[in-house]
Design a protein around this motif. Structure first.
Motif, PDB file in Angstrom:
ATOM      1  N   GLY A 131       0.749  -1.354  -0.018  1.00 52.20           N
ATOM      2  CA  GLY A 131      -0.034   0.096   0.028  1.00 52.20           C
ATOM      3  C   GLY A 131       0.803   1.254   0.050  1.00 52.20           C
ATOM      4  N   ILE A 132       0.478   2.320  -0.918  1.00 54.93           N
ATOM      5  CA  ILE A 132       1.276   3.304  -0.997  1.00 54.93           C
ATOM      6  C   ILE A 132       0.355   4.710  -1.129  1.00 54.93           C
ATOM      7  N   GLY A 133       0.659   5.513  -0.152  1.00 50.97           N
ATOM      8  CA  GLY A 133       0.077   6.748  -0.213  1.00 50.97           C
ATOM      9  C   GLY A 133       1.154   7.802  -0.734  1.00 50.97           C
ATOM     10  N   LEU A 134       0.801   8.494  -1.553  1.00 52.45           N
ATOM     11  CA  LEU A 134       1.901   9.635  -2.134  1.00 52.45           C
ATOM     12  C   LEU A 134       0.991  11.003  -2.132  1.00 52.45           C
ATOM     13  N   ASN A 135       1.509  12.070  -1.254  1.00 51.73           N
ATOM     14  CA  ASN A 135       0.750  13.172  -1.239  1.00 51.73           C
ATOM     15  C   ASN A 135       1.171  14.045  -2.691  1.00 51.73           C
ATOM     16  N   VAL A 136       0.088  14.291  -3.385  1.00 51.70           N
ATOM     17  CA  VAL A 136       0.395  14.766  -4.850  1.00 51.70           C
ATOM     18  C   VAL A 136      -0.117  16.266  -4.952  1.00 51.70           C
ATOM     19  N   ASN A 137      -1.513  16.533  -4.915  1.00 48.76           N
ATOM     20  CA  ASN A 137      -1.790  17.896  -5.078  1.00 48.76           C
ATOM     21  C   ASN A 137      -2.412  18.475  -3.857  1.00 48.76           C
ATOM     22  N   GLN A 138      -2.622  18.048  -2.825  1.00 46.53           N
ATOM     23  CA  GLN A 138      -3.125  18.379  -1.568  1.00 46.53           C
ATOM     24  C   GLN A 138      -2.160  19.531  -0.861  1.00 46.53           C
ATOM     25  N   THR A 139      -2.845  20.452  -0.629  1.00 52.40           N
ATOM     26  CA  THR A 139      -1.925  21.667   0.045  1.00 52.40           C
ATOM     27  C   THR A 139      -2.031  22.089   1.446  1.00 52.40           C
ATOM     28  N   SER A 140      -3.031  21.530   1.977  1.00 51.52           N
ATOM     29  CA  SER A 140      -3.277  21.598   3.680  1.00 51.52           C
ATOM     30  C   SER A 140      -3.639  20.409   4.281  1.00 51.52           C
ATOM     31  N   PHE A 141      -2.779  20.195   5.415  1.00 52.28           N
ATOM     32  CA  PHE A 141      -3.230  18.840   5.994  1.00 52.28           C
ATOM     33  C   PHE A 141      -3.544  19.102   7.423  1.00 52.28           C
ATOM     34  N   HIS A 142      -4.323  18.058   8.068  1.00 52.91           N
ATOM     35  CA  HIS A 142      -4.748  18.210   9.326  1.00 52.91           C
ATOM     36  C   HIS A 142      -3.823  17.732  10.546  1.00 52.91           C
ATOM     37  N   SER A 143      -2.985  16.776   9.927  1.00 53.80           N
ATOM     38  CA  SER A 143      -2.136  15.916  10.764  1.00 53.80           C
ATOM     39  C   SER A 143      -0.815  16.879  11.038  1.00 53.80           C
ATOM     40  N   SER A 150       3.533  17.794   0.003  1.00 52.57           N
ATOM     41  CA  SER A 150       2.950  17.149  -1.152  1.00 52.57           C
ATOM     42  C   SER A 150       3.781  17.905  -2.665  1.00 52.57           C
ATOM     43  N   LEU A 151       3.864  17.150  -3.452  1.00 60.64           N
ATOM     44  CA  LEU A 151       4.472  17.703  -4.823  1.00 60.64           C
ATOM     45  C   LEU A 151       4.074  19.096  -5.244  1.00 60.64           C
ATOM     46  N   LYS A 152       2.801  19.387  -4.879  1.00 63.22           N
ATOM     47  CA  LYS A 152       2.312  20.598  -5.271  1.00 63.22           C
ATOM     48  C   LYS A 152       2.831  21.746  -4.322  1.00 63.22           C
ATOM     49  N   ILE A 153       2.942  21.410  -2.935  1.00 66.57           N
ATOM     50  CA  ILE A 153       3.387  22.313  -1.885  1.00 66.57           C
ATOM     51  C   ILE A 153       4.859  22.726  -2.703  1.00 66.57           C
ATOM     52  N   ILE A 154       5.650  21.654  -2.851  1.00 67.66           N
ATOM     53  CA  ILE A 154       7.044  21.911  -3.251  1.00 67.66           C
ATOM     54  C   ILE A 154       7.326  22.502  -4.544  1.00 67.66           C
ATOM     55  N   THR A 155       6.403  21.950  -5.436  1.00 75.68           N
ATOM     56  CA  THR A 155       6.627  22.569  -6.888  1.00 75.68           C
ATOM     57  C   THR A 155       5.937  23.725  -7.189  1.00 75.68           C
ATOM     58  N   GLY A 156       4.671  24.081  -6.421  1.00 74.46           N
ATOM     59  CA  GLY A 156       3.662  24.868  -7.077  1.00 74.46           C
ATOM     60  C   GLY A 156       2.891  24.481  -8.119  1.00 74.46           C
ATOM     61  N   LYS A 157       3.241  23.172  -8.696  1.00 70.03           N
ATOM     62  CA  LYS A 157       2.491  22.840  -9.794  1.00 70.03           C
ATOM     63  C   LYS A 157       1.415  21.800  -9.302  1.00 70.03           C
ATOM     64  N   SER A 158       0.582  21.568 -10.099  1.00 70.34           N
ATOM     65  CA  SER A 158      -0.440  20.417 -10.207  1.00 70.34           C
ATOM     66  C   SER A 158      -0.099  19.209 -10.932  1.00 70.34           C
ATOM     67  N   PHE A 159      -0.179  18.056 -10.474  1.00 72.75           N
ATOM     68  CA  PHE A 159       0.191  16.643 -11.430  1.00 72.75           C
ATOM     69  C   PHE A 159      -1.062  15.936 -11.779  1.00 72.75           C
ATOM     70  N   ASP A 160      -1.186  15.419 -12.724  1.00 70.16           N
ATOM     71  CA  ASP A 160      -2.191  14.434 -13.366  1.00 70.16           C
ATOM     72  C   ASP A 160      -1.873  13.163 -12.478  1.00 70.16           C
ATOM     73  N   LEU A 161      -2.985  12.583 -11.722  1.00 72.40           N
ATOM     74  CA  LEU A 161      -2.759  11.645 -11.139  1.00 72.40           C
ATOM     75  C   LEU A 161      -2.554  10.356 -11.779  1.00 72.40           C
ATOM     76  N   LYS A 162      -3.199  10.377 -12.959  1.00 76.57           N
ATOM     77  CA  LYS A 162      -3.064   8.761 -13.780  1.00 76.57           C
ATOM     78  C   LYS A 162      -1.288   8.926 -14.220  1.00 76.57           C
ATOM     79  N   ASP A 163      -0.920   9.958 -14.535  1.00 80.67           N
ATOM     80  CA  ASP A 163       0.335   9.919 -15.236  1.00 80.67           C
ATOM     81  C   ASP A 163       1.247   9.870 -14.174  1.00 80.67           C
ATOM     82  N   THR A 164       0.963  10.335 -12.974  1.00 77.87           N
ATOM     83  CA  THR A 164       2.022   9.957 -11.747  1.00 77.87           C
ATOM     84  C   THR A 164       1.890   8.686 -11.432  1.00 77.87           C
TER      85      THR A 164
END
Ligand code: BTN
Length: 245
Positions: A131-143, A150-164
């Motif tokens: 099981g893998i959980g990879l944070n991609v486009n989420q920009t705020s977290f409760h934990s 996430s990738l978006k927080i780091i790069t400022g870009k959104s990623f297509d989930l299927k391609d990722t």
């Protein structure tokens, strides 16, 4: 072939739990991926929950039949999965590290988690649910601890989930083949050299006791080898020691 068959579900309790139920009733080709847009009770290590906003991140499980390794060597699966996620993220961003046993960090923040559940009969791994959980486009977290990123927080870009997902599956396939081809020395040295805080003195804690130590190795069973300031070397299983972050 990892990711050749992808089952995409809208909403599920946990893809790992779904995969386990699925394995009870039918034969599933090796490498099948069960990918959910939303998990309502995503599971993390040691009974934790895995937080992921619906449709924002990758939450999926892969079914493997690693019958070519002995059950005693199952930590090798953790190693190759960590390395594959590392390889994939390293092709996109800087500062990626593997935090023993199998969290993926970028600098001091966690970007991905892995939950591996195996069914073992005698010395054989009958099946393995990765099981893998990879944070991609989420920009705020409760934990909060460790801080998620996430990738978006780091790069400022959104990623297509299927391609990722398909990019990541390519790296997983490569590392799985490396394991099949018995390239263990290379895997072991790469797993070690990519460790978060490898070979530097840092603070750890065991219960209420805090101590300074450096990571010098991980044994075949997955125990962390720490060298203390006294020069003494000690082994710790998962849960026996924590990093002071
Ligand atoms: C951790 O770091 O605690 C492990 C997190 C693993 C989360 C993934 S998301 C897909 C799969 N299904 C689950 O319920 N958990 C894993």
């Amino acid at each position: 072939m990892i990711g050749k068959k992808i089952i995409n579900l809208k909403k599920v309790a946990s893809t790992n739990t779904y995969a386990a139920g699925f394995l009870k009733n039918q034969t599933i080709p090796e490498g099948t991926v069960i990918w959910a847009d939303e998990q309502i009770s995503g599971r993390g290590q040691r009974g934790n929950i895995w937080e992921s906003e619906p449709g924002k991140n990758l939450t999926f499980s892969i079914i493997l039949y690693p019958r070519f390794i002995r059950a005693e060597e199952q930590f090798l699966i953790s190693k190759i999965v960590s390395l594959a996620i590392y390889d994939f993220l390293d092709s996109l961003i800087a500062g990626v590290r593997i935090k023993w046993p199998n969290d993926i960090f970028v600098d001091n923040d966690k970007i991905a988690g892995i939950l591996i559940e195996s069914s073992i009969v005698g010395h054989t791994i009958e099946n393995c649910i990765v099981g893998i959980g990879l944070n991609v486009n989420q920009t705020s977290f409760h934990s909060y601890l460790p801080d998620p990123v996430s990738l978006k927080i780091i790069t400022g870009k959104s990623f297509d989930l299927k391609d990722t997902l398909s990019g990541l599956c390519g790296f997983l396939q490569k590392r799985y083949l490396q394991l099949k081809n018995q390239e263990r020395d290379l895997m072991n040295s790469e797993y070690l050299s990519r460790q978060y805080r490898y070979n530097e003195f840092h603070l750890f804690h065991r219960g209420s006791e805090k101590f300074s130590a450096k990571i010098t190795g991980v044994d075949p069973q997955g125990a962390l080898i720490l060298d203390l300031e006294t020069g003494e070397s000690q082994k710790f299983m998962f849960g026996e020691v924590e990093y002071v972050l």
